[in-house]
Design an enzyme around this catalytic site. Structure first.
Site, PDB file in Angstrom:
ATOM      1  N   ASN A  52      46.493  88.045 215.381  1.00  0.00           N
ATOM      2  CA  ASN A  52      47.822  88.739 215.525  1.00  0.00           C
ATOM      3  C   ASN A  52      48.592  88.106 216.614  1.00  0.00           C
ATOM      4  OD1 ASN A  52      46.326  89.405 217.996  1.00  0.00           O
ATOM      5  ND2 ASN A  52      45.945  91.386 217.180  1.00  0.00           N
TER       6      ASN A  52
ATOM      7  N   GLU B  91      41.207  87.632 226.167  1.00  0.00           N
ATOM      8  CA  GLU B  91      42.339  88.239 225.130  1.00  0.00           C
ATOM      9  C   GLU B  91      43.343  87.193 225.138  1.00  0.00           C
ATOM     10  OE1 GLU B  91      42.116  91.217 223.367  1.00  0.00           O
ATOM     11  OE2 GLU B  91      39.991  91.185 224.037  1.00  0.00           O
TER      12      GLU B  91
ATOM     13  N   LYS C 288      37.391  86.154 214.036  1.00  0.00           N
ATOM     14  CA  LYS C 288      38.047  86.096 212.525  1.00  0.00           C
ATOM     15  C   LYS C 288      38.020  84.672 211.888  1.00  0.00           C
ATOM     16  CE  LYS C 288      41.737  89.360 213.733  1.00  0.00           C
ATOM     17  NZ  LYS C 288      41.584  89.574 215.222  1.00  0.00           N
TER      18      LYS C 288
END
Length: 369
Positions: A250, A140, A266
């Site tokens: 993001n 992450e 993505k």
């Protein structure tokens, strides 16, 4: 008289002779007590089931030369069926287990950062054996992961999406076995620009950029924010029908350390399904570490969203220039990552090949800046 009293006291506390059955019961009780106290010392919490283990939890079945990797946490609480590292990834000599009682025998311990308690109370309690490596794993972004005081000098090995991690695991382009080009059928592309978005925040840079971009080109939205959830089959069909996809992360890079190399599925999913990704996230140089520079479009290459829209309109009318973005498909293919099995197998492979002493300092500075 005193001597007699001493003899009486000695006799009073002298153990009586035990029968064989009594000795068996006594040994069994002592063994049970020893097991309970040993288990409590070695673990911060009871072991959790992790699905099918390659080897039984009884490490006596492990071959002498096998490398034992202890998976301390179930990443994100996901249950998965573990398969053989040799069968899936041709990594020989690895034994994966989640049995925390094997802690003292494990060559490595895999620890997922997002599952570590802030007070570190769920980490192993026993000291780390000198031969053992602790592998810190996180995929992450720093923005979405808490910094935990006390971890800086705790780990030997890092595993991440970052190119400078000890173990790099991420979706990437790998050589194809055949040199034939995977053609992109233009006739199937009925949409210009698509975007699947669920996590909507007006303060995100990607939302602000989209609001300006949509004034100059049509963007078809999907996902929970648009009220258009897609099944796996619908997602693939949607992708193949689009010419461009907004691969907007993001999290943006704010310094030389924060969000370095951070890019997700993505960008890789559009590449896999024959779509040109329009990326917003790390700088172009980060993308070019992993993707050919002529395989994607970066918003930073344009002064304004309007300039980007004009460029996309031009490509939409020129098939020859549009198809130049897919030249890489003749030589490479996008490979997915099998989470968390592949991560565990790669970690085991790393420590199997590097048995020497190793440390990692200043984890917080390296990852969070």
């Amino acid at each position: 008289m005193k001597m007699q009293d001493e003899d009486c006291r000695t006799e009073r506390f002298r153990s009586p002779v035990k029968t064989p059955l009594q000795w068996i019961i006594l040994i069994a009780v002592l063994a049970a007590i020893l097991y309970v106290f040993t288990w409590d010392e070695a673990t911060a919490s009871p072991p959790k089931p992790f699905g099918q283990i390659v080897h039984p939890n009884n490490t006596s079945n492990v071959k002498e030369k096998d490398t034992v990797l202890l998976i301390w946490f179930i990443p994100f609480g996901r249950k998965t069926q573990l398969k053989s590292c040799a069968t899936e990834f041709r990594i020989e000599g690895c034994c994966l287990t989640d049995d925390r009682n094997a802690y003292l025998d494990a060559d490595g311990v895999l620890l997922h950062h997002r599952d570590i308690a802030r007070d570190m109370s769920n980490l192993p309690r026993l000291p780390r054996p000198v031969f053992q490596k602790w592998i810190w794993m996180l995929f992450e972004s720093p923005h979405n992961s808490q910094k935990i005081p006390g971890l800086d000098d705790l780990f030997n090995v890092t595993m991440s999406y970052r190119a400078d991690a000890d173990i790099l695991v991420r979706e990437q382009l790998n050589p194809k076995s055949q040199g034939s080009e995977d053609l992109v059928p233009l006739e199937a592309k009925s949409k210009m620009v698509c975007w699947v978005v669920s996590n909507w925040n007006e303060n995100y840079a990607r939302v602000k950029y989209y609001r300006e971009l949509k004034n100059h080109i049509e963007v078809e939205l999907f996902g929970s924010h648009a009220g258009r959830r897609l099944s796996s089959e619908e997602y693939i069909a949607m992708m193949k029908s689009c010419k461009f996809y907004l691969s907007f992360e993001n999290t943006l890079q704010c310094s030389d350390h924060v969000a370095v190399d951070y890019m997700t599925e993505k960008v890789y999913n559009p590449l896999r399904f024959g779509v040109v990704p329009v990326v917003l996230g790390p700088p172009r140089s980060s993308y070019e570490k992993f993707i050919p520079k002529d395989a994607f479009i970066h918003v930073d290459d344009f002064n304004t969203p309007k300039e980007l829209a004009n460029y996309l309109h031009m490509l939409n009318k020129d098939d020859e220039k549009y198809l130049q973005f897919f030249g890489w498909r003749k030589h490479f293919i996008v490979t997915k990552v099998d989470f968390p099995l592949e991560h565990a197998c790669r970690a085991c492979q790393y420590i199997r090949q590097r048995k020497g002493f190793q440390v990692f300092k200043n984890l917080s500075k390296w990852y969070w800046g």
